[in-house]
Design an enzyme around this catalytic site. Structure first.
Site, PDB file in Angstrom:
ATOM      1  CB  CYS A 195      -2.736  10.883  80.595  1.00 34.48           C
ATOM      2  SG  CYS A 195      -3.651   9.690  79.634  1.00 34.48           S
ATOM      3  N   GLY A 213       1.150  10.428  77.358  1.00 37.21           N
ATOM      4  CA  GLY A 213       1.726  10.429  76.014  1.00 37.21           C
ATOM      5  C   GLY A 213       1.140   9.300  75.199  1.00 37.21           C
ATOM      6  CE1 TYR A 234      -8.710  23.429  75.262  1.00 38.50           C
ATOM      7  CE2 TYR A 234      -7.473  21.379  75.329  1.00 38.50           C
ATOM      8  CZ  TYR A 234      -8.639  22.081  75.538  1.00 38.50           C
ATOM      9  OH  TYR A 234      -9.734  21.439  76.040  1.00 38.50           O
TER      10      TYR A 234
HETATM   11  P1  AMP Z   1     -13.924  22.284  67.749  1.00 40.33           P
HETATM   12  O1  AMP Z   1     -15.198  22.774  68.334  1.00 40.33           O
HETATM   13  O2  AMP Z   1     -13.987  20.835  67.353  1.00 40.33           O
HETATM   14  O3  AMP Z   1     -13.380  23.135  66.644  1.00 40.33           O
HETATM   15  O4  AMP Z   1     -12.832  22.301  68.917  1.00 40.33           O
HETATM   16  C1  AMP Z   1     -12.281  23.527  69.288  1.00 40.33           C
HETATM   17  C2  AMP Z   1     -12.488  23.753  70.742  1.00 40.33           C
HETATM   18  O5  AMP Z   1     -12.039  22.627  71.475  1.00 40.33           O
HETATM   19  C3  AMP Z   1     -11.694  24.952  71.187  1.00 40.33           C
HETATM   20  O6  AMP Z   1     -12.557  25.772  71.958  1.00 40.33           O
HETATM   21  C4  AMP Z   1     -10.565  24.381  72.034  1.00 40.33           C
HETATM   22  O7  AMP Z   1     -10.412  25.130  73.218  1.00 40.33           O
HETATM   23  C5  AMP Z   1     -11.003  22.983  72.361  1.00 40.33           C
HETATM   24  N1  AMP Z   1      -9.950  21.970  72.137  1.00 40.33           N
HETATM   25  C6  AMP Z   1      -8.943  21.994  71.261  1.00 40.33           C
HETATM   26  N2  AMP Z   1      -8.208  20.868  71.344  1.00 40.33           N
HETATM   27  C7  AMP Z   1      -8.763  20.113  72.310  1.00 40.33           C
HETATM   28  C8  AMP Z   1      -8.469  18.833  72.873  1.00 40.33           C
HETATM   29  N3  AMP Z   1      -7.445  18.115  72.456  1.00 40.33           N
HETATM   30  N4  AMP Z   1      -9.268  18.375  73.857  1.00 40.33           N
HETATM   31  C9  AMP Z   1     -10.306  19.103  74.278  1.00 40.33           C
HETATM   32  N5  AMP Z   1     -10.637  20.308  73.784  1.00 40.33           N
HETATM   33  C10 AMP Z   1      -9.887  20.811  72.807  1.00 40.33           C
END
Ligand code: AMP
Length: 480
Positions: free
Chosen positions: A15, A117, A256
């Site tokens: 958020c 949070g 990130y």
């Molecule tokens: P995945 O494809 O499930 O391995 O997710 C990795 C991708 O999701 C990476 O390109 C990250 O930039 C992005 N990512 C990592 N954590 C988050 C999050 N909490 N919310 C949205 N995107 C995420």
């Protein structure tokens, strides 16, 4: 968010919050601030304003732009004080009743609350409050704060809020509106960011500095971990109502979550991400032809990797900006589709090359798997994957959307197994020591300077609700 099953995979939310006091028309500023925080939550947005007599509210599903760009919506939101919230939750329960700011008419007057949070003992508190007769209007963890405040025996609204917050555990960066003024508060660990700024006579609070930039406000300082600030027409007062503890701000904000043009804890997120990329190049060099970022999240780290290694940076993957973040999709099927819609190989550049792909993190492994294949389909000779964070092995209970452990690829596989799964020629993650170094710290496991629980399993609070989790997740508690 809390649903009937507190251990549902789909509880977490990400958020952004924003608040102003002393504006001519708060709603316009809040809408702009939320727009700059859109990356922190794309499911829904809401604004509550106060005109000195009455509160005005508007919440809607979808992006800020689709709702708060309408003059008639802004006009309805009267007053010089206002707070707003952007929300993302993967919960199936996307009801409007969960969209913040939450609002309640209490004995002390109106109270509106926007929370970034997650509270790690919300379910336990909620059950207790339910037993004592509280009737909850939403399934949000945030609502326990309102019930605790409503039932507090303390005299002043600020004392009641403090009393409520002393009972919750976990992460909260809050902005609240009450008749006494605008309140901003950060939990004692300071897990989520919160900054204060000024625009002429208007005081502004926001999750990130980019939301100050968008309205031309000047950054004053971070709201400090454990600090509660109240602003009204008499000025600003700061309190330290909690037992002091060592702060543990979230490390993943740097990796990130925050926008690269934000300044967190006095450092540029962009510069930090470049330093992480440089550290990654030092730890895991690769004799390739080009460094290719996975856009947008991998771009700063890839620049750092390229500058440190001397391997040229190239945009080998082009991203369409008309689809949301890959991760933020309701089902695995659509997630896959999202990746395909979102990224395309720049084939003319890739053909015949040895490529180092750089991304910020691996969660389920979906993105890496698809993009390594995309590089091969575009004719890459070799595809090497470098990740600008350590393996994500543990779920976050403090407000970043990570799935439960069984869905985290790094919790299930070793690095060689993951490399095989994503079909890369090589795969390397930055070490946690290296990540700390890039942030200007030395990793100290005995007294961690940050919350790095998603990588280390070292959680900064007890996980009261989660101690009752199904066996699959018991290891989380064992790893505290
Ligand atoms: P995945 O494809 O499930 O391995 O997710 C990795 C991708 O999701 C990476 O390109 C990250 O930039 C992005 N990512 C990592 N954590 C988050 C999050 N909490 N919310 C949205 N995107 C995420």
């Amino acid at each position: 968010m809390l649903t009937t099953n507190p251990f549902d995979d789909k509880l977490k939310e990400e958020c952004g919050v924003f608040g102003v006091w002393g504006a001519d028309q708060a709603a316009s500023l809040v809408a702009l601030g939320l727009h700059a925080l859109q990356h922190r939550g794309q499911e829904a947005a809401g604004v509550v304003t106060y005109d000195g007599k009455a509160y005005h509210q508007y919440r809607n599903m979808g992006h800020v732009a689709g709702t708060f760009d309408k003059p008639k919506v802004i006009k309805r939101l009267k007053g010089g004080a206002g707070i707003g919230h952007v929300r993302y939750s993967t919960t199936g329960d996307t009801a409007l009743r969960n969209v913040q700011p939450l609002y309640a008419d209490l004995a002390m007057g109106g109270f509106a609350l926007a929370h970034n949070g997650n509270l790690s003992n919300a379910m336990t508190l909620r059950q207790e409050l339910n037993r004592r007769g509280s009737i909850f209007q939403s399934t949000s963890d945030t609502e326990v704060i309102i019930h605790l405040l409503a039932t507090s025996q303390k005299d002043t609204p600020v004392d009641r809020l403090t009393d409520a917050l002393r009972q919750v555990e976990g992460a909260y960066s809050l902005v609240c509106l009450m008749p006494d003024g605008l309140v901003a508060c950060r939990d004692p660990l300071g897990v989520r960011p919160l900054v204060m700024g000024k625009l002429n006579e208007t005081t502004v609070f926001a999750s990130e500095t980019v939301a100050l930039d968008v309205i031309g406000a000047t950054f004053i300082r971070d709201v400090e971990p454990g600090e509660l600030i109240i602003v009204n027409d008499d000025g600003l007062r700061s309190f330290r109502p909690f037992e002091p503890v060592r702060a543990r701000p979230c490390i993943f904000e740097h990796v990130y979550f925050s926008r690269p043009d934000s300044i967190i804890e006095g450092t540029s997120v962009y510069e930090t991400r470049k330093a992480i990329g440089a550290q990654l190049a030092e730890e895991s060099p690769c004799d390739a032809d080009i460094v290719v970022p996975i856009p947008d999240s991998g771009v700063p780290a890839a620049i750092g990797y390229s500058q440190a290694s001397g391997v040229p940076f190239e945009l080998g993957i082009i991203r369409s900006h008309y689809v949301g973040r890959t991760f933020i999709q309701p089902t695995q099927d659509v997630r896959h589709l999202g990746v395909k819609l979102k990224h395309n190989a720049n084939s003319a550049l890739i053909a015949g090359k040895s490529v180092v792909l750089v991304d910020d993190s691996v969660v389920r492994g979906t993105t890496s798997l698809r993009l390594v294949q995309m590089m091969r389909d575009a004719g890459a000779r070799e595809v090497h994957m470098r990740i600008a964070s350590p393996p994500t092995k543990y779920s976050c209970f403090y407000g970043v959307d990570t799935p439960k452990r069984s869905k985290l690829i790094a919790a299930q596989m070793g690095i060689e197994e993951m490399r095989d799964y994503i079909k890369a020629d090589s795969l390397a993650f930055i070490t946690l020591e290296g990540l700390y170094r890039a942030l200007g710290d030395e990793r100290d496991d005995a007294a961690p300077q940050r919350c790095d629980a998603c990588f280390s399993g070292n959680y900064p609070t007890s996980l009261t609700d989660h101690e009752k989790e199904p066996p699959e997740q018991l290891s989380l508690v064992a790893n505290k």
